[in-house]
Design a protein around this motif. Sequence first.
Motif, PDB file in Angstrom:
ATOM      1  N   ALA A 102       0.821  -1.201   0.000  1.00  0.00           N
ATOM      2  CA  ALA A 102       0.000   0.000   0.000  1.00  0.00           C
ATOM      3  C   ALA A 102       0.862   1.259   0.000  1.00  0.00           C
ATOM      4  O   ALA A 102       0.485   2.283  -0.581  1.00  0.00           O
ATOM      5  CB  ALA A 102      -0.935   0.000   1.209  1.00  0.00           C
ATOM      6  N   ARG A 103       2.033   1.191   0.635  1.00  0.00           N
ATOM      7  CA  ARG A 103       2.910   2.360   0.718  1.00  0.00           C
ATOM      8  C   ARG A 103       3.760   2.551  -0.535  1.00  0.00           C
ATOM      9  O   ARG A 103       3.979   3.681  -0.984  1.00  0.00           O
ATOM     10  CB  ARG A 103       3.837   2.224   1.924  1.00  0.00           C
ATOM     11  N   PHE A 104       4.246   1.454  -1.089  1.00  0.00           N
ATOM     12  CA  PHE A 104       5.229   1.570  -2.175  1.00  0.00           C
ATOM     13  C   PHE A 104       4.721   1.055  -3.514  1.00  0.00           C
ATOM     14  O   PHE A 104       5.395   1.258  -4.535  1.00  0.00           O
ATOM     15  CB  PHE A 104       6.513   0.825  -1.787  1.00  0.00           C
ATOM     16  N   GLY A 105       3.583   0.383  -3.534  1.00  0.00           N
ATOM     17  CA  GLY A 105       3.039  -0.102  -4.788  1.00  0.00           C
ATOM     18  C   GLY A 105       3.988  -1.043  -5.509  1.00  0.00           C
ATOM     19  O   GLY A 105       4.680  -1.859  -4.893  1.00  0.00           O
ATOM     20  N   ASP A 106       4.071  -0.908  -6.831  1.00  0.00           N
ATOM     21  CA  ASP A 106       4.878  -1.837  -7.625  1.00  0.00           C
ATOM     22  C   ASP A 106       6.374  -1.566  -7.534  1.00  0.00           C
ATOM     23  O   ASP A 106       7.170  -2.315  -8.118  1.00  0.00           O
ATOM     24  CB  ASP A 106       4.416  -1.801  -9.088  1.00  0.00           C
ATOM     25  N   TRP A 107       6.792  -0.536  -6.794  1.00  0.00           N
ATOM     26  CA  TRP A 107       8.212  -0.388  -6.498  1.00  0.00           C
ATOM     27  C   TRP A 107       8.693  -1.562  -5.649  1.00  0.00           C
ATOM     28  O   TRP A 107       9.861  -1.975  -5.751  1.00  0.00           O
ATOM     29  CB  TRP A 107       8.480   0.934  -5.775  1.00  0.00           C
ATOM     30  N   ALA A 108       7.794  -2.098  -4.818  1.00  0.00           N
ATOM     31  CA  ALA A 108       8.149  -3.281  -4.023  1.00  0.00           C
ATOM     32  C   ALA A 108       8.400  -4.478  -4.935  1.00  0.00           C
ATOM     33  O   ALA A 108       9.292  -5.295  -4.679  1.00  0.00           O
ATOM     34  CB  ALA A 108       7.037  -3.597  -3.022  1.00  0.00           C
ATOM     35  N   LEU A 109       7.640  -4.586  -6.011  1.00  0.00           N
ATOM     36  CA  LEU A 109       7.857  -5.646  -7.002  1.00  0.00           C
ATOM     37  C   LEU A 109       9.218  -5.475  -7.664  1.00  0.00           C
ATOM     38  O   LEU A 109       9.975  -6.451  -7.825  1.00  0.00           O
ATOM     39  CB  LEU A 109       6.743  -5.597  -8.050  1.00  0.00           C
ATOM     40  N   LEU A 110       9.534  -4.264  -8.059  1.00  0.00           N
ATOM     41  CA  LEU A 110      10.833  -4.013  -8.702  1.00  0.00           C
ATOM     42  C   LEU A 110      11.980  -4.361  -7.759  1.00  0.00           C
ATOM     43  O   LEU A 110      12.979  -4.962  -8.173  1.00  0.00           O
ATOM     44  CB  LEU A 110      10.920  -2.546  -9.125  1.00  0.00           C
ATOM     45  N   PHE A 111      11.829  -4.019  -6.490  1.00  0.00           N
ATOM     46  CA  PHE A 111      12.856  -4.351  -5.497  1.00  0.00           C
ATOM     47  C   PHE A 111      13.025  -5.869  -5.395  1.00  0.00           C
ATOM     48  O   PHE A 111      14.157  -6.374  -5.325  1.00  0.00           O
ATOM     49  CB  PHE A 111      12.469  -3.768  -4.137  1.00  0.00           C
ATOM     50  N   LEU A 112      11.912  -6.608  -5.386  1.00  0.00           N
ATOM     51  CA  LEU A 112      11.964  -8.071  -5.318  1.00  0.00           C
ATOM     52  C   LEU A 112      12.715  -8.648  -6.513  1.00  0.00           C
ATOM     53  O   LEU A 112      13.576  -9.527  -6.356  1.00  0.00           O
ATOM     54  CB  LEU A 112      10.540  -8.631  -5.258  1.00  0.00           C
ATOM     55  N   MET A 113      12.412  -8.166  -7.693  1.00  0.00           N
ATOM     56  CA  MET A 113      13.041  -8.702  -8.897  1.00  0.00           C
ATOM     57  C   MET A 113      14.538  -8.373  -8.938  1.00  0.00           C
ATOM     58  O   MET A 113      15.367  -9.235  -9.260  1.00  0.00           O
ATOM     59  CB  MET A 113      12.318  -8.165 -10.137  1.00  0.00           C
ATOM     60  N   LEU A 114      14.880  -7.137  -8.601  1.00  0.00           N
ATOM     61  CA  LEU A 114      16.289  -6.755  -8.610  1.00  0.00           C
ATOM     62  C   LEU A 114      17.080  -7.525  -7.554  1.00  0.00           C
ATOM     63  O   LEU A 114      18.221  -7.948  -7.800  1.00  0.00           O
ATOM     64  CB  LEU A 114      16.424  -5.250  -8.376  1.00  0.00           C
ATOM     65  N   THR A 115      16.484  -7.707  -6.391  1.00  0.00           N
ATOM     66  CA  THR A 115      17.148  -8.467  -5.333  1.00  0.00           C
ATOM     67  C   THR A 115      17.376  -9.915  -5.759  1.00  0.00           C
ATOM     68  O   THR A 115      18.437 -10.500  -5.500  1.00  0.00           O
ATOM     69  CB  THR A 115      16.318  -8.426  -4.040  1.00  0.00           C
ATOM     70  N   SER A 116      16.375 -10.492  -6.419  1.00  0.00           N
ATOM     71  CA  SER A 116      16.499 -11.879  -6.890  1.00  0.00           C
ATOM     72  C   SER A 116      17.642 -12.019  -7.881  1.00  0.00           C
ATOM     73  O   SER A 116      18.432 -12.975  -7.819  1.00  0.00           O
ATOM     74  CB  SER A 116      15.183 -12.333  -7.535  1.00  0.00           C
ATOM     75  N   TRP A 117      17.763 -11.043  -8.799  1.00  0.00           N
ATOM     76  CA  TRP A 117      18.852 -11.089  -9.775  1.00  0.00           C
ATOM     77  C   TRP A 117      20.210 -10.871  -9.100  1.00  0.00           C
ATOM     78  O   TRP A 117      21.218 -11.487  -9.476  1.00  0.00           O
ATOM     79  CB  TRP A 117      18.628 -10.047 -10.871  1.00  0.00           C
ATOM     80  N   ALA A 118      20.239  -9.996  -8.095  1.00  0.00           N
ATOM     81  CA  ALA A 118      21.499  -9.745  -7.380  1.00  0.00           C
ATOM     82  C   ALA A 118      21.968 -10.992  -6.644  1.00  0.00           C
ATOM     83  O   ALA A 118      23.154 -11.343  -6.684  1.00  0.00           O
ATOM     84  CB  ALA A 118      21.318  -8.590  -6.405  1.00  0.00           C
ATOM     85  N   ILE A 119      21.040 -11.682  -5.989  1.00  0.00           N
ATOM     86  CA  ILE A 119      21.389 -12.917  -5.272  1.00  0.00           C
ATOM     87  C   ILE A 119      21.856 -13.980  -6.255  1.00  0.00           C
ATOM     88  O   ILE A 119      22.841 -14.695  -6.012  1.00  0.00           O
ATOM     89  CB  ILE A 119      20.187 -13.415  -4.452  1.00  0.00           C
ATOM     90  N   SER A 120      21.157 -14.072  -7.390  1.00  0.00           N
ATOM     91  CA  SER A 120      21.535 -15.058  -8.406  1.00  0.00           C
ATOM     92  C   SER A 120      22.931 -14.773  -8.945  1.00  0.00           C
ATOM     93  O   SER A 120      23.748 -15.695  -9.116  1.00  0.00           O
ATOM     94  CB  SER A 120      20.521 -15.038  -9.553  1.00  0.00           C
ATOM     95  N   GLY A 121      23.219 -13.486  -9.213  1.00  0.00           N
ATOM     96  CA  GLY A 121      24.548 -13.132  -9.705  1.00  0.00           C
ATOM     97  C   GLY A 121      25.641 -13.417  -8.699  1.00  0.00           C
ATOM     98  O   GLY A 121      26.720 -13.931  -9.047  1.00  0.00           O
ATOM     99  N   TYR A 122      25.361 -13.105  -7.455  1.00  0.00           N
ATOM    100  CA  TYR A 122      26.341 -13.378  -6.396  1.00  0.00           C
ATOM    101  C   TYR A 122      26.600 -14.878  -6.274  1.00  0.00           C
ATOM    102  O   TYR A 122      27.749 -15.316  -6.154  1.00  0.00           O
ATOM    103  CB  TYR A 122      25.828 -12.826  -5.074  1.00  0.00           C
ATOM    104  N   TRP A 123      25.535 -15.670  -6.316  1.00  0.00           N
ATOM    105  CA  TRP A 123      25.668 -17.122  -6.205  1.00  0.00           C
ATOM    106  C   TRP A 123      26.476 -17.696  -7.373  1.00  0.00           C
ATOM    107  O   TRP A 123      27.333 -18.569  -7.190  1.00  0.00           O
ATOM    108  CB  TRP A 123      24.285 -17.751  -6.154  1.00  0.00           C
ATOM    109  N   ALA A 124      26.229 -17.165  -8.577  1.00  0.00           N
ATOM    110  CA  ALA A 124      26.963 -17.640  -9.754  1.00  0.00           C
ATOM    111  C   ALA A 124      28.447 -17.314  -9.632  1.00  0.00           C
ATOM    112  O   ALA A 124      29.314 -18.140  -9.965  1.00  0.00           O
ATOM    113  CB  ALA A 124      26.378 -17.016 -11.018  1.00  0.00           C
ATOM    114  N   ARG A 125      28.758 -16.123  -9.158  1.00  0.00           N
ATOM    115  CA  ARG A 125      30.180 -15.742  -8.992  1.00  0.00           C
ATOM    116  C   ARG A 125      30.862 -16.598  -7.933  1.00  0.00           C
ATOM    117  O   ARG A 125      32.030 -16.975  -8.083  1.00  0.00           O
ATOM    118  CB  ARG A 125      30.270 -14.259  -8.616  1.00  0.00           C
ATOM    119  N   GLN A 126      30.127 -16.919  -6.874  1.00  0.00           N
ATOM    120  CA  GLN A 126      30.707 -17.771  -5.833  1.00  0.00           C
ATOM    121  C   GLN A 126      31.010 -19.154  -6.373  1.00  0.00           C
ATOM    122  O   GLN A 126      32.067 -19.739  -6.061  1.00  0.00           O
ATOM    123  CB  GLN A 126      29.738 -17.877  -4.647  1.00  0.00           C
TER     124      GLN A 126
END
Length: 480
Positions: free
Chosen positions: A446-470
């Motif tokens: 309710a506070r952030f709308g679909d910005w929360a969705l964008l944060f979720l997607m970017l975080t998922s890609w960041a974790i995936s990239g970090y895991w791949a580099r490890q």
Amino acid sequence: MPLALIAFALLAVLVRRASGFIAFRLGYFFGLGQFVPGLFWITESFQVEADRFGWLALPAVLGLSALLSVFPALACALAARMERAGLPLALSMATSWTATEWLRGHVLTGFPWNLAAYTLSDWPVAAQASSVFGSYGLGFLLVLCAALAGLAFVSAADGKRISRLATAGAIALSVTAFGAMRLLFADVPSERGAQIRVVQPNIAQSAKWDDATRNSNILKLIALSAQPGDFDILLWPETAWPGFLAEDAGARAMLGWLLPETGVLLTGSPEREETGAGTVYRNAVLAISRDGTILTRYAKHHLVPFGEYVPWRSLLPLQRLVQSLGDFTPGPGPRTLAFGPHPYAGIAICYEIIFPGHVVDDAIRPDWIFNATNDAWFGASIGPWQHLASARMRAIEEGLPLVRAANTGISAVVDSYGATLAMLEIDTSGVIDIRLPRPLPATIYARFGDWALLFLMLTSWAISGYWARQQQANLKGASK
């Protein structure tokens, strides 16, 4: 819900290593399988005036489904392209699917019907995650889990299989644990909220505007409203009054007799206004006091194409499916209504309730959402049930109780966690007398709308990239 997981898992397996054209074709046929049966209820609306529009029923559903299927087709083609670029397919699939669902909900006038997340609407524990990421975000997590699980079974390496299953399990467990905790600490229903009465008259669409049945329809609404019992707010469906109620002071005074001293009637009614450009028509909800005064009003802003107006009328030689004096004009947007000593209400008329993040006025948060609707067009089909599922997801997303007054059903009272507290089935008449559930503090969505969705997607890609580099670092270390 299990079938949805299986379907998305199989789709990910089929898209794996496919060319862009083949992936597009797979997604297109998947979309037809989703939309043709999922939207077949639309054919019911063409039978209300079967002599004029009956022949259009099947072509309309097939044509709409063919158009909407382009979105899952694009999602699959994009996911396949991302895989060829070396990106993980499961995450690519979830991202592209969510992006195209979001586009489907916004392009032109938008049509976010039967989103992936709605397969979880009857599983409240999982649905609670939409209070953080919205329905689009919950759909992202659903597709990601399904794709990971599906691809795990075709992985050649045991390590990848275990990793994918473990990741899918961790996501599912996190979503479930969050929902369970949220429901565990749910507020106890208040015994001091406003008392509401929801009226469902069950008037067939073919008789709704018939002059011969007008008086009997009004008497039916009045008789149901006048049943014994106390209430503060009386709720009637969309266009419940068969005429321009704002222009009929005598009718409003008569309806005021139904109300207690500080009571208010919220009812759907068409409105018209003379302007320099001609007569303007609106689909509205009016708040009427005991003395017949119109305290405030709301005009529907998200209109149904070809039902309430014809888009590009100067270019398209098409008629509206609903006969009236002219096209409706949209209102200014979501709005919170204040009337008397009662809780502030956010209004969504019929179709408007299906749009995530576009139901509540951001400037003034309401205490509850009133969804006045008329699903009589769709008979006893699955359409009204799908409509109710959308409404329940809005309640969870916003953390607000939601009340539906539907002409022929389904009328319902839903709490801020999406639980249905009371309901009137399709093709029945009756009333619901209940205390209005309490609102929750504004949710993250309710506070952030679909910005929360964008944060979720970017975080998922960041974790995936970090895991791949490890993993790459570990492989280099092992080779030395």
